[in-house]
Design an enzyme around this catalytic site. Sequence first.
Site, PDB file in Angstrom:
ATOM      1  N   THR A 284       0.846  -1.189   0.000  1.00  0.00           N
ATOM      2  CA  THR A 284       0.000   0.000   0.000  1.00  0.00           C
ATOM      3  C   THR A 284       0.882   1.240   0.000  1.00  0.00           C
ATOM      4  OG1 THR A 284      -1.708  -1.088   1.254  1.00  0.00           O
ATOM      5  CG2 THR A 284      -1.598   1.295   1.486  1.00  0.00           C
TER       6      THR A 284
ATOM      7  N   VAL B 144     -12.740  -4.810   3.410  1.00  0.00           N
ATOM      8  CA  VAL B 144     -12.086  -3.502   3.398  1.00  0.00           C
ATOM      9  C   VAL B 144     -11.052  -3.489   4.517  1.00  0.00           C
ATOM     10  CG1 VAL B 144     -12.435  -1.028   3.818  1.00  0.00           C
ATOM     11  CG2 VAL B 144     -14.073  -2.283   2.422  1.00  0.00           C
ATOM     12  N   GLY B 145      -9.865  -3.000   4.196  1.00  0.00           N
ATOM     13  CA  GLY B 145      -8.804  -2.955   5.201  1.00  0.00           C
ATOM     14  C   GLY B 145      -8.725  -1.594   5.875  1.00  0.00           C
TER      15      GLY B 145
ATOM     16  N   THR C  93       0.805   0.435   6.604  1.00  0.00           N
ATOM     17  CA  THR C  93       0.771  -0.573   5.555  1.00  0.00           C
ATOM     18  C   THR C  93       0.829  -1.934   6.234  1.00  0.00           C
ATOM     19  OG1 THR C  93       1.912  -1.382   3.580  1.00  0.00           O
ATOM     20  CG2 THR C  93       3.296  -0.404   5.273  1.00  0.00           C
ATOM     21  N   GLY C  94       0.336  -2.942   5.552  1.00  0.00           N
ATOM     22  CA  GLY C  94       0.360  -4.276   6.151  1.00  0.00           C
ATOM     23  C   GLY C  94      -1.043  -4.796   6.383  1.00  0.00           C
TER      24      GLY C  94
END
Length: 339
Positions: free
Chosen positions: A195, A224-225, A246-247
Amino acid sequence: MYDRRKFLKLTAVTASLTAISKYAPAMPAIKAAAKNLPIVISTWDFGVAANKEAWKTLEKGGRALDAVEAGVKIPEADMNNHTVGRAGYPDRDGKVTLDACIMDEFGNCGSVAAMENIAHPISVARLVMEKTPHVMLVGDGATQFAVEQGFKKEKLLTPESYTAWQKWLKTAKYSPVLNIENKQHRPGSKYNHDTIGMLAIDAKGNISGACTTSGMAFKLHGRVGDSPIIGAGLYVDNEVGGATSTGVGEEVIRNVGSFLVVELMRQGYSPEDACKEAVNRIIKKKPETAKEIQVGFLAINKKGEYGAYAIQEGFSFAVCDEKQQDLLIPGKSFYKEKK
Ligand code: SD4
């Protein structure tokens, strides 16, 4: 009639409020003079090219908000990048669904999630912020809004992504195992999360941020993250600084990661220490899960100081200011330090 019980209650409330304000930690804005402005930082190696694009706006004295939008559009448009924007890997049903959010120096924010067929979710997120009374649009509603705003619908699934998905289907168990998909992003890399989160401070000292992703490859349709969620994948407070992540988004959401990092900086933590504390929080809550996943935070404070920290080694971030345009810095990590 004078009600003594009411009075006592009121006095007690007032007394406890006074106690809170007297003893609660102060919430100061970071006041010291900023150096190295303007500056832009972003996650991962492709952040270098994205920063350079953002720099074109910043060096002319432009606004940080314009810089971050322009910057993250580079990986969104990159046909070789399978984790952001166009050419992102699809979900388990073969659909490419994109998430993005953006936040400016006034605390305005906009977001889109699980949006299909539009290549630049960051620009749609900006229009949600600027042209609607809402913060977040999802799914078909987000696509519909984008089309109304003049965006072209396009097929985002490339032949390469289709082949990767087909290959994954042969071996994949149809169950949402966190992080398993990401091991396939780049052969040889166990923890690869890509990301882009970007934070910029312009010449006026104003901070903005952007975050955009295709999410976890081969995720469940509709998942959805953290990336489009204000406070999780991105947070900016113009008095303090900004943070992005990110991750594995699920763990970032559980800890409201980016908001936490900004609040820690408000309390006096350096950007790196704030990121480290947020990582520690994730590890402490789920030590067994944390061994198997990657999460990285990146932060900048009002003074232009920056830092990052991740669970696993391998995280990197790009920095661009007047002195250096293509700096890539390896992020420190919990597991590397423990070795
Ligand atoms: C998510 N944080 O959707 C994002 C994507 C990411 O490796 O970084 N994936 O959870």
